[in-house]
Scaffold this active site. Structure first.
Site, PDB file in Angstrom:
ATOM      1  N   LYS A   9       4.162  -4.780   4.723  1.00 52.70           N
ATOM      2  CA  LYS A   9       3.814  -3.468   4.163  1.00 52.70           C
ATOM      3  C   LYS A   9       3.087  -3.681   2.837  1.00 52.70           C
ATOM      4  O   LYS A   9       3.544  -4.447   1.996  1.00 52.70           O
ATOM      5  CB  LYS A   9       5.072  -2.636   3.934  1.00 52.70           C
ATOM      6  CG  LYS A   9       4.831  -1.345   3.166  1.00 52.70           C
ATOM      7  CD  LYS A   9       5.988  -1.008   2.238  1.00 52.70           C
ATOM      8  CE  LYS A   9       6.356  -2.110   1.324  1.00 52.70           C
ATOM      9  NZ  LYS A   9       6.362  -1.851  -0.112  1.00 52.70           N
ATOM     10  N   ASP A 129      12.180   1.491   1.811  1.00 57.85           N
ATOM     11  CA  ASP A 129      10.916   1.228   2.514  1.00 57.85           C
ATOM     12  C   ASP A 129      11.058   1.218   4.035  1.00 57.85           C
ATOM     13  O   ASP A 129      10.044   1.118   4.735  1.00 57.85           O
ATOM     14  CB  ASP A 129      10.339  -0.122   2.072  1.00 57.85           C
ATOM     15  CG  ASP A 129       9.666  -0.060   0.713  1.00 57.85           C
ATOM     16  OD1 ASP A 129       9.305   1.040   0.286  1.00 57.85           O
ATOM     17  OD2 ASP A 129       9.514  -1.126   0.084  1.00 57.85           O
TER      18      ASP A 129
END
Length: 277
Positions: A9, A129
């Site tokens: 990410k 996240d």
């Protein structure tokens, strides 16, 4: 055996816009993902457990502290299958490795056992996240990670990732930030034939954790300075809480040249090229 990719990410930007009374920080972040990451392999039935292998396996526990275990547990009625985690990206590096692994585990369990994906409050209990790591393309993540807007598919953009092989504590970086009430992200409409405008949009943003991270790991500044000198680098920034930095490229030949340059000048650093997905 069933495989699931856990893409790294990337916080293309990270605006710190506040802090709640319980201590959680409020973010406004543009996130994307790359075709560089970890891989999970599941063998349904038989013995259960977690095997961690790959270049960064030694830095990650295979005990129940691993987020893979915790991701299985949120399903409640599913026994941990045999899972092998191939750890290809650095640990505690600002590119969501553990969260991406947890999200990939959720996708695997959901697919193999025909279980519905858990609600966002369950996902965020694994880490801020994890919900965003269930997505692809260009995503806007807000709040403590629970507010997610899918903006567009990823543009055809290459990326160079560089990490000094130094783990960085997310909590230490956040705690060191002095100003926590900053402006948010300005909206933007992506058009495939206007890629330069998209780069301008990303460049108009920032990562509010950069200075604090540099104070803890000075090599971050060195990496950013190196990436800025690479021909064709359209955007240069730190991802997340660091210490991984990235450069975005429209020209993939120049991306390869930049990778060769960084590997020559910084042979001890982790350096990988990829593409936004």
């Amino acid at each position: 055996m069933i495989n699931e990719f856990a893409p790294a990410k990337i916080n293309l930007s990270l605006h710190l816009v506040g802090q709640k009374s319980d201590g959680y920080h409020l973010l406004d972040s543009i996130v994307s993902f790359v075709n560089v990451g970890d891989t999970l392999r599941m063998t349904p039935g038989g013995s259960s457990g977690l095997i961690v292998e790959g270049p960064f396996a030694k830095d990650l526990p295979s005990s129940n502290h691993n987020l893979v275990f915790k991701a299985v547990e949120i399903f409640g009625n599913v026994r941990l299958p045999q899972i092998t985690l191939e750890k290809n990206i650095p640990v505690a590096s600002g590119i969501g490795g553990g969260s991406a692994d947890a999200a990939a585990t959720v996708r695997l369990i959901s697919k193999v056992y025909d279980e519905p994906k858990p609600p966002i409050n369950k996902l965020i209990s694994l880490g801020a996240d994890v919900p965003v790591c269930m997505h692809k393309g260009i995503v806007r993540m807000m709040g403590v990670g629970e507010k997610i807007i899918n903006l567009s598919p990823a543009p055809n953009v290459g990326i160079l990732l560089v990490n000094p092989r130094k783990a960085l504590s997310t909590s230490e970086v956040f705690n060191a930030v002095k100003k926590k009430n900053n402006s948010g992200v300005k909206s933007h409409t992506f058009m495939e034939d206007k890629l330069n405008l998209w780069f301008d949009w990303i460049n108009s943003m920032r990562n509010d954790l950069t200075s604090s991270a540099i104070n803890l790991v000075p090599e971050i500044r060195f990496i950013l300075d190196k990436l800025v000198t690479c021909d064709g680098a359209k955007v240069v920034r730190m991802s997340g809480s660091g210490a991984t930095c990235f450069a975005l490229f429209e020209n993939f030949d120049l991306l390869q040249d930049a990778k060769d340059k960084i590997r020559k000048d910084c042979p001890s650093f982790w350096c990988e090229k990829g593409q936004l997905i």
